[in-house]
Design a protein around this motif. Structure first.
Motif, short mmCIF file in Angstrom:
data_model
loop_
_atom_site.label_atom_id
_atom_site.label_comp_id
_atom_site.label_asym_id
_atom_site.label_seq_id
_atom_site.Cartn_x
_atom_site.Cartn_y
_atom_site.Cartn_z
N GLY A 1 0.82 -1.19 0.00
CA GLY A 1 0.00 0.00 0.00
C GLY A 1 0.86 1.25 0.00
N ILE A 2 0.36 2.31 -0.61
CA ILE A 2 1.13 3.54 -0.73
C ILE A 2 1.46 4.13 0.64
CG2 ILE A 2 1.07 5.93 -1.55
CD1 ILE A 2 -0.64 4.93 -3.91
N THR A 3 0.47 4.16 1.55
CA THR A 3 0.69 4.74 2.87
C THR A 3 1.75 3.97 3.64
OG1 THR A 3 -1.60 5.50 2.91
CG2 THR A 3 -0.43 5.50 4.99
N CYS A 4 1.71 2.65 3.56
CA CYS A 4 2.71 1.83 4.24
C CYS A 4 4.09 2.04 3.62
CB CYS A 4 2.33 0.35 4.17
SG CYS A 4 0.93 -0.11 5.21
N THR A 5 4.15 2.03 2.30
CA THR A 5 5.43 2.20 1.62
C THR A 5 6.06 3.55 1.94
OG1 THR A 5 4.70 0.77 -0.19
CG2 THR A 5 6.59 2.20 -0.62
N ASP A 6 5.26 4.61 1.88
CA ASP A 6 5.78 5.95 2.19
C ASP A 6 6.32 6.00 3.61
OD1 ASP A 6 5.10 6.78 -0.33
OD2 ASP A 6 3.31 7.91 0.28
N ALA A 7 5.61 5.38 4.55
CA ALA A 7 6.05 5.38 5.94
C ALA A 7 7.37 4.63 6.10
CB ALA A 7 4.98 4.75 6.83
N ILE A 8 7.51 3.53 5.40
CA ILE A 8 8.74 2.75 5.49
C ILE A 8 9.93 3.57 4.98
CG2 ILE A 8 9.95 0.77 4.46
CD1 ILE A 8 7.19 -0.70 4.60
N TYR A 9 9.76 4.26 3.88
CA TYR A 9 10.88 5.03 3.35
C TYR A 9 11.16 6.27 4.19
CZ TYR A 9 11.50 1.91 -0.56
OH TYR A 9 11.78 0.80 -1.31
N ARG A 10 10.13 6.84 4.80
CA ARG A 10 10.39 7.95 5.73
C ARG A 10 11.20 7.44 6.92
NH1 ARG A 10 5.16 9.95 4.19
NH2 ARG A 10 4.16 8.67 5.78
N PHE A 11 10.85 6.27 7.41
CA PHE A 11 11.59 5.69 8.53
C PHE A 11 13.03 5.39 8.14
CE2 PHE A 11 13.06 1.83 10.74
CZ PHE A 11 13.08 2.30 12.04
N THR B 1 -0.36 11.25 8.90
CA THR B 1 -1.34 11.75 9.87
C THR B 1 -2.58 12.37 9.25
OG1 THR B 1 -0.19 13.89 9.93
CG2 THR B 1 0.49 12.24 11.56
N GLY B 2 -2.62 12.59 7.98
CA GLY B 2 -3.72 13.31 7.36
C GLY B 2 -4.98 12.47 7.21
N GLU B 3 -6.04 13.12 6.76
CA GLU B 3 -7.33 12.47 6.53
C GLU B 3 -7.20 11.27 5.60
OE1 GLU B 3 -11.50 11.82 6.61
OE2 GLU B 3 -10.28 13.14 7.86
N TYR B 4 -6.27 11.36 4.65
CA TYR B 4 -6.11 10.27 3.70
C TYR B 4 -5.21 9.15 4.24
CZ TYR B 4 -8.51 13.15 0.32
OH TYR B 4 -9.47 13.90 -0.33
N ALA B 5 -4.84 9.25 5.49
CA ALA B 5 -4.07 8.18 6.13
C ALA B 5 -5.00 7.21 6.85
CB ALA B 5 -3.06 8.77 7.10
N ASN B 6 -6.19 7.04 6.32
CA ASN B 6 -7.18 6.17 6.95
C ASN B 6 -7.51 4.95 6.10
OD1 ASN B 6 -7.87 7.31 9.57
ND2 ASN B 6 -8.56 9.11 8.41
N GLY B 7 -6.46 4.43 5.47
CA GLY B 7 -6.61 3.14 4.81
C GLY B 7 -6.59 2.02 5.84
N ASN B 8 -6.67 0.79 5.36
CA ASN B 8 -6.76 -0.36 6.26
C ASN B 8 -5.42 -1.04 6.53
OD1 ASN B 8 -6.27 -1.68 3.83
ND2 ASN B 8 -8.42 -2.27 3.54
#
Length: 328
Positions: free
Chosen positions: A108-118, A130-137
């Motif tokens: 998922g895009i949100t997971c992938t982005d978080a991994i690369y930020r980390f 943290t945004g509204e669009y960070a409400n995937g599953n």
């Protein structure tokens, strides 16, 4: 009413319930409900190969990979270590660890982005969106091992609900750091706890009653903080499951939005009478089939037990022996 069947190993029951549901849904992921119904082979009736990623039957996706990475961390660290969990997500993304074939897919895009930020910051507090669009599953789908750990810990050392929920929120927030997704993960924990608590007595409990008990306790917990009320309202359809059970299928969404996913999973659980029926109902809803089935599958596995998972489905699960070994 059916007597709940609790396995000797809640990790095996829950995790294999999740993994098998995930694998069942992979071949029809992204297909609409109508497209599944109108396929030449029709509705899903068992394990298949192919699909968007053209995977062999029994192949599980990112849902199971991230849940298994979390499970391995908990087992090896003998506790919930968010930094270690995130490090293992990096290993999954970059090295293909915790995957069926040594290569990550369906991230998922949100997971992938978080991994690369980390990977850049090494900061677990800021890597999750943290945004509204960070409400995937993508957090809900992998939270089961943390729920099981705190369930067992509470039985041994009387861990408080606050400690358990706080940790669940932190692990959720590694990728999905919005309160709505965290609350859904917390509600999932209370449903897990209700199912497992009921397995300790001699009473007969319907799955609907246990899920309602868990949801009620979760809503009560979050209701202690008035700032949560607007977010709790997104879960309104789950407040009364006796009514929600009668919502027609066409009113159930099965997208990657966390509210849609938890609703679809619960709807399948309370409108079925076995692990198999629940999983087939989940994947035939279409769209985010693997994740809805994984979310529902964890709870169904805990309620019905490992032995209720069809043997022909288990027999084709990739790396089954490895998964079962780490559940021991």
């Amino acid at each position: 009413m059916e007597k709940i069947r609790m396995g000797k190993n809640i990790w095996l029951d829950g995790m294999m319930g999740l993994v098998v549901g995930d694998a069942l849904g992979v071949p029809v992921q992204f297909l609409s409900r109508d497209k599944i119904k109108n396929r030449p082979k029709g509705l899903v009736t068992g394990m298949e190969s192919g699909g968007f990623f053209n995977m062999p039957e029994g192949s599980w996706s990112d849902d199971s990979s991230m849940a298994l990475a979390t499970l391995v961390s908990i087992k090896e660290k003998n506790g919930v270590d968010p930094y270690d969990i995130m490090t293992r997500f990096v290993e999954w993304e970059t090295k293909g660890m915790y995957t069926p074939f040594g290569r990550a897919f369906d991230q998922g895009i949100t997971c992938t982005d978080a991994i690369y930020r980390f990977m850049e910051s090494r900061d677990i507090a800021s890597c999750g969106a943290t945004g509204e669009y960070a409400n995937g599953n993508g957090a809900l789908m992998r939270i089961l091992p943390v729920c099981l750990y705190y369930y067992e810990r509470q039985k041994k050392v009387c861990t408080s609900e606050d400690e358990a929920v706080e940790s669940i929120h932190i692990v959720s927030g590694l990728t999905h750091n919005h309160i709505r997704g965290k609350i859904c993960c917390g509600i999932y924990y209370f449903m897990v706890k209700s199912i497992l608590d009921a397995a300790q007595d001699d009473e007969k409990h319907t799955l609907e009653a246990l899920l309602q008990d868990g949801i009620d306790k979760g809503l009560s917990y979050y209701g202690r903080d008035l700032s949560n009320l607007s977010e709790r309202a997104h879960l309104e359809r789950l407040f009364t499951l006796s009514e929600f059970r009668n919502v027609p299928e066409e009113k159930i969404k099965s997208s990657g939005y966390v509210i849609d996913s938890i609703e679809a999973a619960v709807w399948c659980l309370i409108n079925s009478g076995s692990y198999k029926e629940c999983m087939l109902k989940a994947v035939n809803l279409g769209e985010d089939t693997d994740t809805v089935a994984a979310i529902a599958g964890g709870l169904a596995g805990l309620y019905y037990g490992y032995e209720a998972i069809p043997g022909d489905w288990l027999s084709v699960i990739r790396k089954r022996e490895w998964i079962e070994e780490i559940c021991l």
